[in-house]
Design a protein around this motif. Structure first.
Motif, PDB file in Angstrom:
ATOM      1  N   LEU A   1       0.670  -1.204  -0.135  1.00 22.78           N
ATOM      2  CA  LEU A   1       0.121  -0.004  -0.046  1.00 22.78           C
ATOM      3  C   LEU A   1       1.011   1.201  -0.036  1.00 22.78           C
TER       4      LEU A   1
ATOM      5  N   ARG B   1       0.782   3.692  -2.821  1.00 18.83           N
ATOM      6  CA  ARG B   1       0.474   5.428  -2.525  1.00 18.83           C
ATOM      7  C   ARG B   1       1.364   6.209  -3.203  1.00 18.83           C
TER       8      ARG B   1
ATOM      9  N   GLU C   1      -9.607   1.886  -0.017  1.00 18.42           N
ATOM     10  CA  GLU C   1      -9.091   3.289  -0.285  1.00 18.42           C
ATOM     11  C   GLU C   1      -8.256   3.537   0.743  1.00 18.42           C
TER      12      GLU C   1
ATOM     13  N   TYR D   1      -1.640   5.802  -6.475  1.00 17.07           N
ATOM     14  CA  TYR D   1      -2.953   5.092  -6.447  1.00 17.07           C
ATOM     15  C   TYR D   1      -3.446   5.352  -5.377  1.00 17.07           C
ATOM     16  N   ARG D   2      -4.835   5.327  -5.215  1.00 18.02           N
ATOM     17  CA  ARG D   2      -5.621   5.478  -4.060  1.00 18.02           C
ATOM     18  C   ARG D   2      -6.633   4.564  -3.515  1.00 18.02           C
TER      19      ARG D   2
END
Length: 207
Positions: free
Chosen positions: A149, A153, A206, A157-158
């Motif tokens: 993640l 990030r 998210e 990307y979210r």
């Protein structure tokens, strides 16, 4: 007991093959690659998967998509992440053809046309999140996900997505524990006939 997370290399083919097969079988009699390779011999299936991690065409099985977790220098877990705009059905078919598998003849692709999901090309997809037996509950999967993640990030990307079989309760619970939420639920009789699971669930996070 420290967990080290690193990028996979081509030399990790054997371990990645093991994790991919473990992930796609998920306590079922057969998995995706049993269907694609049409083999009853695990050794042969693993050999094909090893080759698939090192093809020129970079499918979702390619080593460059994977992070590996290590404890005391031993590989104990894996997690792949890839962009669906780059890792397409056509890429996967090309990779299979490279290792001598005629993808056109596989019923897998027809099955996924009926039972699969159209993924948002602006999201990241997670796959093959696995850990070796004997190393459960020591934080391996959480460490892999946190690193993935963070990298996602930094790339802008979210949102990330993953697909889990209906009935894979442990996997589903684990993803939900990590913060994933169910987006779509798809019962699919042809999938149940082949794999014995009612269908698939699309999850999203998210971050």
């Amino acid at each position: 007991m420290g967990i080290n997370i690193r990028k996979a290399t081509s030399a990790d083919a054997s371990f990645l093959a093991q994790m991919i097969l473990q992930s796609t079988r998920a306590d079922k009699k057969i998995g995706v690659f049993d269907l694609i390779f049409k083999l009853n011999n695990d050794e042969e299936i693993l050999k094909n998967l090893e080759k698939l991690t090192n093809t020129t065409a970079k499918s979702n099985c390619h080593f460059s998509n994977f992070l590996i977790a290590e404890i005391d220098g031993k590989s104990v877990g894996s997690l792949a992440s890839y962009e669906p705009r780059l890792i397409t059905k056509e890429t996967f078919m090309s990779a299979l053809e490279e290792i001598g598998i005629n993808a056109e003849e596989s019923e897998y692709f027809g099955l996924m046309e009926i039972c699969g999901f159209a993924l948002n090309s602006r999201t990241l997809v997670f796959d093959y999140m696995e850990e070796l037996e004997g190393f459960m509950d020591v934080g391996i999967l959480k460490a892999l996900m946190q690193k993935s993640l963070l990298t996602a990030r930094l790339k802008g990307y979210r949102i990330a997505q993953t697909i889990v079989e209906i009935g894979s309760l442990e996997t589903l619970l684990y993803y939900k524990k990590l913060g994933f939420k169910e987006v779509r639920h798809k019962d699919c009789e042809p999938y149940k006939e082949i794999f014995g699971r009612p269908g698939l669930v699309l999850l999203s996070i998210e971050f």
